[in-house]
Enzyme design. Structure first.
Site, PDB file in Angstrom:
ATOM      1  N   GLY A  12      37.131  -7.858  -2.531  1.00 16.87           N
ATOM      2  CA  GLY A  12      38.261  -7.511  -1.661  1.00 16.87           C
ATOM      3  C   GLY A  12      38.392  -6.046  -1.300  1.00 16.87           C
ATOM      4  CG  ASN A  14      35.619  -4.637   4.151  1.00 16.31           C
ATOM      5  OD1 ASN A  14      35.618  -3.676   4.906  1.00 16.31           O
ATOM      6  ND2 ASN A  14      34.509  -5.118   3.603  1.00 16.31           N
ATOM      7  NE  ARG A  66      31.979 -26.568   6.725  1.00 14.10           N
ATOM      8  CZ  ARG A  66      31.590 -25.670   5.814  1.00 14.10           C
ATOM      9  NH1 ARG A  66      32.276 -24.586   5.618  1.00 14.10           N
ATOM     10  NH2 ARG A  66      30.513 -25.879   5.102  1.00 14.10           N
ATOM     11  CG  MET A  95      31.087 -14.854   0.983  1.00 11.65           C
ATOM     12  SD  MET A  95      30.503 -14.061   2.506  1.00 11.65           S
ATOM     13  CE  MET A  95      29.642 -12.658   1.856  1.00 11.65           C
ATOM     14  CB  ILE A  97      31.026 -21.820   8.205  1.00 12.76           C
ATOM     15  CG1 ILE A  97      29.779 -20.969   7.945  1.00 12.76           C
ATOM     16  CG2 ILE A  97      31.133 -22.169   9.685  1.00 12.76           C
ATOM     17  CD1 ILE A  97      28.480 -21.664   8.181  1.00 12.76           C
ATOM     18  CG  ASN A 112      33.571 -11.979   9.822  1.00 15.42           C
ATOM     19  OD1 ASN A 112      33.967 -11.873   8.654  1.00 15.42           O
ATOM     20  ND2 ASN A 112      32.284 -12.170  10.109  1.00 15.42           N
ATOM     21  CG  HIS A 114      27.790  -9.615   9.865  1.00 17.63           C
ATOM     22  ND1 HIS A 114      27.635 -10.706   9.033  1.00 17.63           N
ATOM     23  CD2 HIS A 114      26.540  -9.182  10.163  1.00 17.63           C
ATOM     24  CE1 HIS A 114      26.347 -10.927   8.842  1.00 17.63           C
ATOM     25  NE2 HIS A 114      25.659 -10.028   9.519  1.00 17.63           N
ATOM     26  CG  ASP A 150      27.777 -13.730  11.424  1.00 16.85           C
ATOM     27  OD1 ASP A 150      28.948 -13.616  11.059  1.00 16.85           O
ATOM     28  OD2 ASP A 150      26.833 -13.895  10.634  1.00 16.85           O
ATOM     29  CD  GLU A 179      31.063  -3.817   5.248  1.00 16.95           C
ATOM     30  OE1 GLU A 179      31.941  -4.613   4.895  1.00 16.95           O
ATOM     31  OE2 GLU A 179      29.882  -3.920   4.853  1.00 16.95           O
TER      32      GLU A 179
HETATM   33  C1  GAR Z   1      31.302  -6.958   2.907  1.00 13.59           C
HETATM   34  O1  GAR Z   1      30.160  -6.155   2.867  1.00 13.59           O
HETATM   35  C2  GAR Z   1      31.331  -7.779   4.177  1.00 13.59           C
HETATM   36  O2  GAR Z   1      30.807  -7.104   5.285  1.00 13.59           O
HETATM   37  C3  GAR Z   1      30.450  -8.943   3.784  1.00 13.59           C
HETATM   38  O3  GAR Z   1      30.829  -9.240   2.473  1.00 13.59           O
HETATM   39  C4  GAR Z   1      31.249  -8.040   1.821  1.00 13.59           C
HETATM   40  C5  GAR Z   1      32.606  -8.290   1.210  1.00 13.59           C
HETATM   41  O4  GAR Z   1      33.010  -7.196   0.433  1.00 13.59           O
HETATM   42  N1  GAR Z   1      30.644 -10.068   4.659  1.00 13.59           N
HETATM   43  C6  GAR Z   1      29.670 -10.862   5.070  1.00 13.59           C
HETATM   44  O5  GAR Z   1      28.516 -10.738   4.698  1.00 13.59           O
HETATM   45  C7  GAR Z   1      30.082 -11.957   6.034  1.00 13.59           C
HETATM   46  N2  GAR Z   1      28.944 -12.558   6.628  1.00 13.59           N
HETATM   47  P1  GAR Z   1      34.524  -6.997   0.039  1.00 13.59           P
HETATM   48  O6  GAR Z   1      34.985  -8.298  -0.634  1.00 13.59           O
HETATM   49  O7  GAR Z   1      34.495  -5.868  -0.938  1.00 13.59           O
HETATM   50  O8  GAR Z   1      35.310  -6.691   1.262  1.00 13.59           O
END
Ligand code: GAR
Length: 205
Positions: A12, A14, A66, A95, A97, A112, A114, A150, A179
């Site tokens: 978490g 981000n 889903r 994580m 879809i 989102n 990426h 994506d 990010e």
């Molecule tokens: C981040 O690097 C994000 O960009 C990636 O997961 C990580 C989550 O980190 N997301 C993906 O790969 C989505 N396809 P966080 O939980 O510390 O934010």
């Protein structure tokens, strides 16, 4: 005011940068709810500490489809005012879809992050993909969520140089820094109604 729902699966970071920026930069959005599909996601503790409502909707062992899972998520979002009229949903390391029905319901209201310069290296392990491909630059992308993975209109991207001795880990760390900068910036633009969508393009005013 606009209500924000953040969906996470892990640490978490981000989510944390968005929540802290909302306070610090006075972004006009109410952080209403953080939802995790994993009960042990580290981000839950952080959200709680920051005084945000949290809910776990466990996906492991979930018996339904889903779409049935996503309907549970929508119900929690709605309960906290994160609606298709008055909400923004941020996927922050979520994580899973999202079902196309969910995307259609919240059209252009789900974003989102990426860890690559889309459309390069979609899917999982994007930083490792970049290293193995041998690109000289990678980075990260904040984009609207479309019904395909994506692929939605891009809001902001940041470029990160790949060093000769980079590993997936060292590159991930530098990308993550970016990010944490661009995701709150994208939320700010959305909250201030500075983004207009025209076809595939998200135009920033
Ligand atoms: C981040 O690097 C994000 O960009 C990636 O997961 C990580 C989550 O980190 N997301 C993906 O790969 C989505 N396809 P966080 O939980 O510390 O934010």
């Amino acid at each position: 005011m606009l209500n924000l729902g953040i969906l996470i699966s892990g640490r978490g970071s981000n989510m944390e940068s968005i929540l802290k920026s909302i306070k610090k930069k006075k972004i006009p959005i109410n952080p209403a709810i953080v939802i995790s599909n994993k009960p042990n996601a580290g981000g839950l503790k952080i959200a709680k500490k920051l005084g945000i409502h949290i809910e776990v909707i466990e996906s492991k062992g979930f018996k339904g489809s889903r779409w049935q899972y996503d309907k549970k998520v929508i119900a929690v979002l709605t309960k906290h005012g994160v609606t298709p009229r008055n909400g923004l949903v941020c996927l922050a390391g979520f994580m899973r879809i999202i079902n196309p029905e969910f995307v259609k319901k919240y059209k252009n209201r789900i974003i989102n992050i990426h860890p690559a310069l889309l459309p390069a290296f979609p899917g999982l392990d994007s930083q490792k993909q970049a290293i193995e491909y041998g690109t000289k630059y990678s980075g990260c992308t904040v984009h609207f969520v479309d019904t395909k993975m994506d692929l939605g209109p891009i809001i902001i991207q940041a470029v990160v140089k790949v060093k000769e001795n980079d590993t997936a880990d060292s590159l991930s760390k530098r990308i993550l820094k970016e990010e944490h900068r661009i995701y709150p910036e994208a939320v700010n633009l959305f909250a201030r109604k500075k983004i207009r969508i025209s076809g595939r393009r998200a135009i920033i005013s």
